[in-house]
Structures are given as structure tokens and as C-alpha cells.
Scaffold this motif. Structure first.
Motif, PDB file in Angstrom:
ATOM      1  N   VAL A 210      -6.547  -4.418 -11.357  1.00 56.20           N
ATOM      2  CA  VAL A 210      -5.507  -3.629 -10.699  1.00 56.20           C
ATOM      3  C   VAL A 210      -5.013  -2.517 -11.631  1.00 56.20           C
ATOM      4  CG1 VAL A 210      -3.150  -3.671  -9.801  1.00 56.20           C
ATOM      5  CG2 VAL A 210      -4.767  -5.468  -9.152  1.00 56.20           C
ATOM      6  N   PHE A 211      -4.727  -2.854 -12.875  1.00 55.24           N
ATOM      7  CA  PHE A 211      -4.240  -1.843 -13.819  1.00 55.24           C
ATOM      8  C   PHE A 211      -5.342  -0.861 -14.193  1.00 55.24           C
ATOM      9  CE2 PHE A 211      -1.345  -5.447 -14.451  1.00 55.24           C
ATOM     10  CZ  PHE A 211      -0.133  -4.811 -14.255  1.00 55.24           C
ATOM     11  N   PHE A 212      -6.573  -1.349 -14.287  1.00 54.82           N
ATOM     12  CA  PHE A 212      -7.714  -0.471 -14.541  1.00 54.82           C
ATOM     13  C   PHE A 212      -7.843   0.559 -13.427  1.00 54.82           C
ATOM     14  CE2 PHE A 212     -12.248   0.394 -13.758  1.00 54.82           C
ATOM     15  CZ  PHE A 212     -12.611   0.956 -14.972  1.00 54.82           C
ATOM     16  N   ALA A 213      -7.713   0.101 -12.175  1.00 60.72           N
ATOM     17  CA  ALA A 213      -7.787   1.022 -11.041  1.00 60.72           C
ATOM     18  C   ALA A 213      -6.601   1.978 -11.024  1.00 60.72           C
ATOM     19  CB  ALA A 213      -7.858   0.235  -9.733  1.00 60.72           C
TER      20      ALA A 213
ATOM     21  N   ILE B  43      -3.643 -10.581  -8.052  1.00 65.38           N
ATOM     22  CA  ILE B  43      -3.774  -9.216  -7.542  1.00 65.38           C
ATOM     23  C   ILE B  43      -2.461  -8.768  -6.914  1.00 65.38           C
ATOM     24  CG2 ILE B  43      -4.940  -7.765  -5.842  1.00 65.38           C
ATOM     25  CD1 ILE B  43      -7.442  -9.445  -6.269  1.00 65.38           C
ATOM     26  N   ASP B  44      -1.854  -9.637  -6.104  1.00 63.53           N
ATOM     27  CA  ASP B  44      -0.558  -9.308  -5.488  1.00 63.53           C
ATOM     28  C   ASP B  44       0.492  -9.040  -6.556  1.00 63.53           C
ATOM     29  OD1 ASP B  44      -1.081 -10.005  -2.477  1.00 63.53           O
ATOM     30  OD2 ASP B  44      -1.876 -11.689  -3.597  1.00 63.53           O
ATOM     31  N   LEU B  45       0.517  -9.881  -7.571  1.00 60.76           N
ATOM     32  CA  LEU B  45       1.472  -9.711  -8.662  1.00 60.76           C
ATOM     33  C   LEU B  45       1.257  -8.378  -9.358  1.00 60.76           C
ATOM     34  CD1 LEU B  45       3.602 -10.915 -10.697  1.00 60.76           C
ATOM     35  CD2 LEU B  45       1.632 -11.689 -12.016  1.00 60.76           C
ATOM     36  N   ALA B  46       0.009  -8.080  -9.712  1.00 59.87           N
ATOM     37  CA  ALA B  46      -0.269  -6.849 -10.444  1.00 59.87           C
ATOM     38  C   ALA B  46       0.042  -5.617  -9.602  1.00 59.87           C
ATOM     39  CB  ALA B  46      -1.723  -6.836 -10.910  1.00 59.87           C
ATOM     40  N   LEU B  47      -0.254  -5.655  -8.306  1.00 61.84           N
ATOM     41  CA  LEU B  47       0.096  -4.534  -7.440  1.00 61.84           C
ATOM     42  C   LEU B  47       1.610  -4.333  -7.389  1.00 61.84           C
ATOM     43  CD1 LEU B  47      -2.399  -5.013  -4.473  1.00 61.84           C
ATOM     44  CD2 LEU B  47      -2.328  -3.072  -6.050  1.00 61.84           C
ATOM     45  N   ALA B  48       2.350  -5.430  -7.381  1.00 59.93           N
ATOM     46  CA  ALA B  48       3.813  -5.331  -7.395  1.00 59.93           C
ATOM     47  C   ALA B  48       4.303  -4.717  -8.699  1.00 59.93           C
ATOM     48  CB  ALA B  48       4.443  -6.704  -7.181  1.00 59.93           C
ATOM     49  N   LEU B  49       3.654  -5.052  -9.819  1.00 57.14           N
ATOM     50  CA  LEU B  49       4.036  -4.467 -11.101  1.00 57.14           C
ATOM     51  C   LEU B  49       3.730  -2.972 -11.130  1.00 57.14           C
ATOM     52  CD1 LEU B  49       2.762  -7.283 -13.505  1.00 57.14           C
ATOM     53  CD2 LEU B  49       5.122  -6.813 -12.844  1.00 57.14           C
ATOM     54  N   VAL B  50       2.574  -2.589 -10.589  1.00 59.43           N
ATOM     55  CA  VAL B  50       2.236  -1.160 -10.519  1.00 59.43           C
ATOM     56  C   VAL B  50       3.233  -0.421  -9.628  1.00 59.43           C
ATOM     57  CG1 VAL B  50       0.530   0.490  -9.642  1.00 59.43           C
ATOM     58  CG2 VAL B  50      -0.211  -1.467 -11.027  1.00 59.43           C
ATOM     59  N   GLU B  51       3.608  -1.028  -8.511  1.00 59.87           N
ATOM     60  CA  GLU B  51       4.600  -0.404  -7.639  1.00 59.87           C
ATOM     61  C   GLU B  51       5.931  -0.225  -8.359  1.00 59.87           C
ATOM     62  OE1 GLU B  51       7.045  -1.247  -3.497  1.00 59.87           O
ATOM     63  OE2 GLU B  51       5.071  -2.153  -3.773  1.00 59.87           O
TER      64      GLU B  51
ATOM     65  N   VAL C 247      -4.223   2.103  -5.272  1.00 59.68           N
ATOM     66  CA  VAL C 247      -4.972   1.076  -6.006  1.00 59.68           C
ATOM     67  C   VAL C 247      -5.568   0.060  -5.039  1.00 59.68           C
ATOM     68  CG1 VAL C 247      -4.782  -0.817  -7.662  1.00 59.68           C
ATOM     69  CG2 VAL C 247      -3.642   1.362  -8.119  1.00 59.68           C
ATOM     70  N   ALA C 248      -4.761  -0.373  -4.076  1.00 56.87           N
ATOM     71  CA  ALA C 248      -5.254  -1.345  -3.096  1.00 56.87           C
ATOM     72  C   ALA C 248      -6.433  -0.772  -2.314  1.00 56.87           C
ATOM     73  CB  ALA C 248      -4.127  -1.755  -2.148  1.00 56.87           C
ATOM     74  N   ARG C 249      -6.334   0.500  -1.945  1.00 61.72           N
ATOM     75  CA  ARG C 249      -7.457   1.129  -1.231  1.00 61.72           C
ATOM     76  C   ARG C 249      -8.697   1.194  -2.118  1.00 61.72           C
ATOM     77  NH1 ARG C 249      -3.293   4.546   0.971  1.00 61.72           N
ATOM     78  NH2 ARG C 249      -3.661   6.128  -0.625  1.00 61.72           N
TER      79      ARG C 249
END
Length: 236
Positions: free
Chosen positions: A42-45, A188-196, A207-209
Motif C-alpha cells: 500500500v505504501f509502495f503504491a 491492506i485496510d489499515l494501511a489505506l486508512a493510514l495513507v488517507e 492507491v486502491a485503484r
């Protein structure tokens, strides 16, 4: 509106001048491979999108107490740096993946637990994936907080850490500067929340896309989804 179409604000100008955020993923023998790599990806993306927008991204490190190769539970080996290398380095986030052998890991890793306890005083946030929550709890970082972990480990967690409030249903939980998640793919959900939280909803959606995943399941979604339950045989 995409991120690169946003108006140029003082806040964005300041963001462009900020250094990349350093994220340390903690590794140890028999770590769950997907617990580690799903969140890392997630962070790489996110880095791709941030660089395209001229914004600083993330510097990602995988580190262990001894450094060098660390075997995962699945048998693959991960190359790591020594955690001691980051003593004098500013760490933005620490992410602790889980292990199917987490009780043995806790018994074998007092130095790692001490490192987590000390580092939590200077890192901006601490996070865990799956049974990595056990290590944060053992370090005393979760007392009085609500947390998530893999549903398979819920009974064991409550017995070992009665001072921590376990939310058995949550995909992930944020309490103050501590984030915890349920098992494996919930990283993945956690990391997306951190990126948000760091970069905004639009970047997290990009990132999700890029990863071809659902944008982000709500943090209060049951770990047993209705779709999964409908696919289970009667009585299972």
C-alpha cells in the motif's frame, strides 16, 4: 478532482518541502508474510502517486533485532536491517506484523518488546497487523485502549491482556496514536486508512485503484462478512 489538480495552497507548499516519512516494518522469525507485504505494498503504491504530484512519499524499511535474513512462517526469507540502526533516526510509523506462532514469539523476543516500548515514545504512531497486536500489548502500549486482532486469536488475547479492550468484530481500530487491525488482508485496510490520514481520501482511493482492491472496508465491518457467511455450508 485528482490530487495533481488541487489548487496550490500554503499547506501543499509546506508538504512539498517536508522530508519523506520513515516507516519501519518490524520483522522476526516466523512472521506472517502477507501481514508484512500487504501493508508494505500500500505504501509502495502510494509513493508512485505522491511522486507524480511532487509530494514527499514514504521511506520503507524492514528491520529485525539482529538484521539479516529472517524466515517467514510460509518459508520465504526476508532480508532486514538492524533495528538498532534507527536509534538516532526519526521514525514516523512503526508497523508490527503478526505470526501464527505469536505466543512463542512473545516468549522469545523480550528485546523486541523493549524496543517497541522505547520507540513508541518518539515515533508518531504505532500500528499492528493481525496478531502483531500481541506484541504491542506486551509492551504495555495498549492498556485501556480498544484494539483489533485476528478473530482466531481473540480468546487467547483476552486471557493474556484483560486490561485491553478487544473489539472482536472490527477490521481495524484507531485509538490515539495507536492503530491495530484484524488478520492478514485487513493489513491492506489499515494501511489505506493510514495513507488517507496522511495524504487524504483521493490519494488512498488512487492507491486502491492501483492495487485493484476495494477502496477500504469500514473499520467497524465484521471480520465475518455477510458474503462470506452466505457461502458457508449450513452449520459451518
Amino acid at each position: 478532482m485528482s490530487i495533481d489538480e488541487m489548487s496550490y495552497t500554503p499547506e501543499r507548499a509546506n508538504a512539498e518541502q517536508a522530508p519523506p516519512r520513515t516507516i519501519v516494518f518490524v520483522a522476526y522469525p516466523h512472521i506472517g508474510l502477507l501481514d508484512l507485504t500487504a501493508a508494505q505494498t500500500v505504501f509502495f503504491a502510494a509513493n508512485h502517486g505522491l511522486v507524480e504530484c511532487g509530494l514527499p512519499g514514504y521511506t520503507l524499511h524492514t528491520a529485525s533485532m539482529e538484521g539479516g535474513p529472517v524466515p517467514t512462517a510460509e518459508g520465504l526469507v526476508v532480508e532486514t536491517r538492524r533495528l538498532s540502526e534507527f536509534i538516532d533516526s526519526p521514525i514516523d510509523s512503526v508497523i508490527v506484523p503478526g505470526s501464527p506462532q505469536i505466543r512463542q514469539v512473545m516468549a522469545d523476543s523480550p528485546a523486541l518488546v523493549d524496543w517497541l516500548r522505547v520507540t513508541s515514545t518518539t515515533a508518531r504512531r504505532m500500528a499492528s497487523v493481525c496478531s502483531g497486536t500481541f506484541l504491542l500489548a506486551q509492551a504495555g502500549l495498549l492498556d485501556g485502549l480498544r484494539v483489533a486482532t485476528h478473530w482466531v486469536m481473540a480468546d487467547v488475547f483476552e486471557r493474556l491482556f484483560p486490561q485491553v479492550e478487544l473489539d472482536r468484530e472490527a477490521i481495524f481500530v484507531q485509538q490515539q496514536s495507536v492503530w491495530t487491525s484484524a488478520g492478514i488482508s485487513a493489513g491492506i485496510d489499515l494501511a489505506l486508512a493510514l495513507v488517507e490520514a496522511d495524504c487524504g481520501r483521493e490519494m488512498a482511493m488512487q492507491v486502491a485503484r492501483r492495487m485493484v482492491v476495494y477502496y477500504r472496508r469500514p473499520d467497524n465491518q465484521d471480520q465475518w462478512s455477510p458474503l462470506l457467511q452466505s457461502q458457508c455450508p449450513a452449520g459451518a
